[in-house]
Design an enzyme around this catalytic site. Sequence first.
Site, mmCIF file in Angstrom:
data_model
loop_
_atom_site.group_PDB
_atom_site.id
_atom_site.type_symbol
_atom_site.label_atom_id
_atom_site.label_comp_id
_atom_site.label_asym_id
_atom_site.label_seq_id
_atom_site.Cartn_x
_atom_site.Cartn_y
_atom_site.Cartn_z
ATOM 1 C CG HIS A 157 -1.639 1.282 1.449
ATOM 2 N ND1 HIS A 157 -2.528 1.858 0.567
ATOM 3 C CD2 HIS A 157 -1.553 2.136 2.505
ATOM 4 C CE1 HIS A 157 -2.963 3.007 1.063
ATOM 5 N NE2 HIS A 157 -2.373 3.196 2.237
ATOM 6 C CD GLU A 166 -2.256 5.515 13.970
ATOM 7 O OE1 GLU A 166 -3.242 4.990 14.503
ATOM 8 O OE2 GLU A 166 -1.740 6.573 14.374
ATOM 9 C CG ASP A 167 -0.914 1.366 11.135
ATOM 10 O OD1 ASP A 167 -1.612 1.691 12.097
ATOM 11 O OD2 ASP A 167 -1.241 1.552 9.954
#
Length: 715
Positions: free
Chosen positions: A48, A76-77
């Site tokens: 992505h 964030e992840d």
Amino acid sequence: MIEVEDLIALVRAYNPRTDTALIRAAYDYGREMHEGQLRRSGEPYFTHPVEVASLLTEQRLDDATIVTALLHDTIEDTRASYADVAQRFGEEIAKLVNGVTKLTGLELTSSETKQAENFRKLFMAMSEDLRVILVKLTDRLHNMRTIRHMEPHKQAQKAHETMEIYAPLAGRMGMQWMREELEDLAFSVLNPEARNSILRRFVSLQKESGDVIRRITSDIELELERAGLEANVMGRAKRPFSIWRKMEEKEIGFSRLSDIWGFRIVTTSEGDCYRALGAVHQRWRAVPGRFKDYISQPKSNGYRSIHTTVSGRDGKRVEVQIRTREMHEVAERGVAAHWSYRDGVRAENRFAVDPAEWLAHMTERFEEAADHAEFMESVKLEMYTDQVFCFTPKGDVVKLPKGATPIDFAYAIHTRIGHRTVSARVDGMRVPLWTRLRNGQSVEVITAEAQSPQATWIDIAVTGRAKSAIRRALKAERRGGHVRLGRELARAAFAHAGKRLSDKATDTAARAMGHEDGEDLLAAIGASEVSARAVIDVLFPELSQTRPVPDIGPEKAIVGLDPRSHYDRAPCCQPLPGERIVGITNRGRGVTIHAIDCPRMTEFEDQTERWVDIHWSPGHHAARNAVTLDMTISNDPGVLGRICTLIAEQNANISDLRFKDRKPDFFSLLIDVEVRDSEHLHAVIMACDSDNDVAQVRRHRAQSTRPATDESVPA
């Protein structure tokens, strides 16, 4: 997945001077951070960010934006931190990545109040660096292209958000191609039957009429050749959503829709644009009222082009846009053209809008909004409307939304002129204030000193600026009466709750509820915009709790630890349920729980093997989590006892109390309070802060009382 060398080749095609080492490092770092993560399609998650970066190369953006795309989900992840990204790739890229991260959690389709606050955050991020929004829009585009892998209700939510927020925003930034694709992708989720129906009609039409686009393109090229003009001609069918929207607006069927084809003529000079227009109008009949000259009157996002609609072959209407190559680049990339590269250097395009000026234009209206409703109204009016251009008697141009009235025109010139408006002349003729203005009209506003805004003007005006100014003026006139009524309503509500109304209490509630001050809150209560009960609920939430909820004990408070593991809350940051946390393993002493933003976490940056990924269990935690309050109170009889009572009323227990300083007029002290979670702590602080004798109350962050060597040895 696109390999790093292929991605570098895409960048090098327009920027031979690209920093290939930087892109390789970002690619490798992003792939490492996302290792083991999968998308809903089953593909590695890192596909992505790479696709987002690839899409941004189509806009010929700078290295910092490409690298940001590769890293935009790392903070964030993954276990990546801001400090790590800044150290590896520099502050500029770290700020861009962090900006995209902040936008990830915005719920733009939530309640209007929350939506307005999130929009403020959105425009704040834009004001810091517009490239953050470029990455976010491209991120949304790729997610919409692959949305079929999501659950149906998530697809609908994302599609609504895309249609209402991201597509219009792309349009306002001048990225019309992205707006159209986002709209069509969302349309395929929200109304697939309508979209498929339009596609079927296109297929039938093509069978009946043949290749219309090729024939009309050839006709236009022939006319331009006869006129001695060098230009490129491109044609296309309009997207299904654009056609469906036109059918809905005009309430007609597909068979009665005429201009479903669009053509662009790209010339070498501005003069050739007008000569091409002449050639087209000589060959085909122009449709009245369908001509717009955005070259002489550009849009605020830099868009320049001539639009005309003509009756082509077999009476079919076709839209023709005429522009130069420079104008076409801005039309394709919008505000993003400011960062475009060509042959290794920043492309100089005299029509590209300076992002700072564009943002100033976008945010000017929003800053004037007094409350959530006005802000949202301003946002929607600014993002969803087209423009008309009118002139003052001196010939100055005033840009207004489509459907604007003389009221909007007056307020666009100056608020004082708007307040004093009594009538207007349009092209020399006196007209009512509700008259809808059209392109090219000359407007003269007639004023009188004794005039003041009327309530009916709110329905007449269409711009957020005019509506906000009218509401503020009307509110100011009625404010005194609203404040008095609001005070009586609040006093009655406080008495019913067994509490005493004070200016300190209303000021505290005002801050919590987003009002300017206590008087502003009282005026809102008197105007029925806020209920007095809502103020009680904010200051004393324990009064609205009616159903007991089972408590989560310490043994089940943490998710991610072995049930047999021992853990401690770090005394330096005293983390609470509701806050993001991380565990640090310690030899012989289990795990120490720290808040994710604890300053001491920098000590363990090079000891990542000691980090434990944990979080608080969801639910109602027991009030056993000690946290320290730093409080300054008046040195008067009964004050300390009253503060202790206030804390007890919040169902919080005082476990210790220490005086820091004693003065004749005040005490400074530390109070250890046992609370459930961060919201419970907020309620305790707010209840104390609302008391007139509390000068200051805040959460105390102490240094750890444990020797530093205790946490320096890995478990």
